[in-house]
Design a protein around this motif. Structure first.
Motif, PDB file in Angstrom:
ATOM      1  N   ASN A 292       0.859  -1.191   0.000  1.00 26.13           N
ATOM      2  CA  ASN A 292       0.000   0.000   0.000  1.00 26.13           C
ATOM      3  C   ASN A 292       0.891   1.235   0.000  1.00 26.13           C
ATOM      4  O   ASN A 292       1.510   1.574   1.003  1.00 26.13           O
ATOM      5  CB  ASN A 292      -0.913  -0.007   1.233  1.00 26.13           C
ATOM      6  N   GLN A 293       0.960   1.888  -1.155  1.00 27.52           N
ATOM      7  CA  GLN A 293       1.794   3.091  -1.282  1.00 27.52           C
ATOM      8  C   GLN A 293       0.931   4.290  -1.646  1.00 27.52           C
ATOM      9  O   GLN A 293       1.380   5.215  -2.319  1.00 27.52           O
ATOM     10  CB  GLN A 293       2.840   2.869  -2.378  1.00 27.52           C
ATOM     11  N   THR A 294      -0.351   4.237  -1.216  1.00 29.33           N
ATOM     12  CA  THR A 294      -1.270   5.306  -1.609  1.00 29.33           C
ATOM     13  C   THR A 294      -1.085   6.555  -0.760  1.00 29.33           C
ATOM     14  O   THR A 294      -1.644   7.607  -1.039  1.00 29.33           O
ATOM     15  CB  THR A 294      -2.741   4.833  -1.458  1.00 29.33           C
ATOM     16  N   GLY A 295      -0.321   6.437   0.337  1.00 29.46           N
ATOM     17  CA  GLY A 295      -0.151   7.583   1.225  1.00 29.46           C
ATOM     18  C   GLY A 295      -1.212   7.616   2.317  1.00 29.46           C
ATOM     19  O   GLY A 295      -1.282   8.574   3.087  1.00 29.46           O
ATOM     20  N   ASP A 297      -4.275   4.938   4.785  1.00 27.86           N
ATOM     21  CA  ASP A 297      -4.755   3.601   5.123  1.00 27.86           C
ATOM     22  C   ASP A 297      -5.940   3.223   4.234  1.00 27.86           C
ATOM     23  O   ASP A 297      -6.766   4.077   3.908  1.00 27.86           O
ATOM     24  CB  ASP A 297      -5.182   3.560   6.601  1.00 27.86           C
ATOM     25  N   GLU A 312      -1.188   1.942   5.435  1.00 26.14           N
ATOM     26  CA  GLU A 312      -0.097   2.408   4.577  1.00 26.14           C
ATOM     27  C   GLU A 312       1.170   1.579   4.861  1.00 26.14           C
ATOM     28  O   GLU A 312       1.443   1.245   6.023  1.00 26.14           O
ATOM     29  CB  GLU A 312       0.187   3.887   4.842  1.00 26.14           C
ATOM     30  N   HIS A 313       1.885   1.229   3.805  1.00 28.21           N
ATOM     31  CA  HIS A 313       3.136   0.430   3.843  1.00 28.21           C
ATOM     32  C   HIS A 313       2.915  -1.051   4.129  1.00 28.21           C
ATOM     33  O   HIS A 313       3.852  -1.834   4.042  1.00 28.21           O
ATOM     34  CB  HIS A 313       4.165   0.989   4.848  1.00 28.21           C
TER      35      HIS A 313
END
Ligand SMILES: C[S@@+](CC[C@H](N)C(=O)[O-])C[C@H]1O[C@@H](n2cnc3c(N)ncnc32)[C@H](O)[C@@H]1O
Length: 383
Positions: A292-295, A297, A312-313
């Motif tokens: 998950n790299q969308t910035g 949750d 995130e991450h």
């Protein structure tokens, strides 16, 4: 079997053989709802930035029509080196070991894939046993259909001699039931089992899986195993193994296809990450994860409408693969209670590929290790 039951089986066989329609009679070994529950539970794992929590285990990566099509596309991609070279060199490698397989063998293929290799194996076995039984086993019914058609069309194998089995072969109880089924059908006649395309490398407990699969074999049977191999082990080579997978766009589409079809995630191919490492003295290991790299949750919806937090991450491990140290394979084979009958190796002949990466095809038999010099191919393998 009562006469009426025998008649029913005969009639069904005749109807399948005589129809101008591509029937396939599939034996389904498991309730697919249980498989979905297992997939859901694997996606409920704890957060991890390194692919050690949520995961899609082997089998589920190929499960359903989307992943099946994506796999067929990936196999045709010249940048997906392992499969491309595996398919291209299989004819030669199979030709080198096949004479060790005598007449009268049936064929059980664990993980049929696109069916190209099974076709070559079958055409050889059929010459020596025109009435053989072909049993492809796969978790994905769509893969079974695709692979079985490719493997058998035009070979002259009658429809009722093809018995696809939809089953997760990584479960011990499944294998015990499958062994009983096969032995009942073939009696004492020999069976050539196969696990091709580096499928073994996709499992966390690969050595145990091999031991479970080969435990089905009887003294008259043989087992054909294909694995990706490396001459040496180092962090640098692990990095080169990663590069090999990173290059293929079609491979990224394949590894994300199970996520796409089983969750409501919006998939970004640049969120696929590759981690290479050295696994003791036995293999280079590559973990493929979706991060998950969308910035922010996310919450992911699963097919049963369960909602799973995807912070995130956090990562979902999509795929696991290895290149086995050629020097370690003997041990893996011996631990599975098998010995080599013949082996062939093929180096990757591509400019950007690391020296020493290749594919090995091993023909195995149950029992102890033969003495050095018993088999000339053994010396080629060891040098
Ligand atoms: C890497 S592909 C290899 C295909 C083919 N044998 C080849 O060499 O091209 C793995 C195959 O095994 C099947 N498979 C993977 N895990 C499985 C499992 N646990 N149970 C049954 N089939 C599985 C996949 O659906 C796929 O068809």
């Amino acid at each position: 079997m009562a006469a009426s039951e025998r008649r029913l089986v005969d009639d069904l066989a005749k109807a399948i053989d005589g129809a101008d329609f591509a029937w396939s009679l599939v034996l389904v070994g498991e309730d697919q709802r249980d498989k979905l529950a297992a997939l859901t539970s694997d996606l409920l794992g704890k957060p991890s930035a390194t692919g050690d929590g949520k995961q899609i285990t082997s089998g589920y990566a190929y499960w359903g029509i989307g992943p099946t099509i994506a796999w067929a596309h990936a196999c045709a991609d010249p940048f997906y080196l392992v499969m491309k070279q595996s398919l291209d060199s299989f004819t030669r490698r199979w030709n080198e070991v096949r004479d060790h397989v005598g007449a009268g063998f049936h064929h059980v293929s664990f993980g049929v894939g696109t069916g190209h290799k099974d076709r070559l194996v079958l055409s050889h076995l059929l010459d020596r046993h025109p009435d053989l039984l072909y049993v492809p086993v796969d978790m994905s019914s769509e893969m079974l259909r695709l692979g079985t058609q490719q493997a058998t069309t035009g070979l002259g194998l009658r429809g009722h001699r093809v018995a696809p089995v939809q089953l997760d072969f990584s479960l011990r109880d499944n294998l015990a039931a499958f062994r009983d089924l096969v032995h009942r059908v073939v009696g004492d006649e020999p069976v050539l089992y196969s696990l091709l395309g580096n499928t073994l490398a996709n499992f966390d407990r690969d050595a145990e899986l091999l031991a479970d699969l080969t435990s089905i074999t009887r003294p008259q049977d043989l087992f054909l195993l294909e694995v990706a191999t490396t001459e040496a082990l180092s962090e640098e080579l692990a990095g080169e193994a990663v590069e090999e997978y990173e290059r293929s766009h079609a491979y990224r589409k394949f590894v994300t296809s199970a996520l796409m079809h089983n969750t409501d995630l919006t998939i970004r191919l640049d969120s696929v990450r590759f981690h290479g490492s050295v696994e003791g003295d036995r293999a280079l290991k590559v973990k493929v994860v979706y991060q998950n790299q969308t910035g922010g949750d996310l919450v992911v919806m699963l097919p049963d409408r369960n909602r799973v937090p995807f912070p995130e991450h956090d990562t979902i491990r999509l795929y696991l693969t290895r290149k086995y140290a050629r020097s370690a394979l003997d041990r893996v084979v011996a631990e599975a209670g098998m010995r080599r009958v013949a082996v062939t190796h093929s180096d990757f002949q591509v400019a950007r590929s690391a020296h020493g990466f290749g594919m090995d095809l091993l023909l195995l038999a149950p029992g102890g290790v033969p003495r050095r010099g018993d088999d000339p191919a053994r010396d080629i393998w060891e040098n």
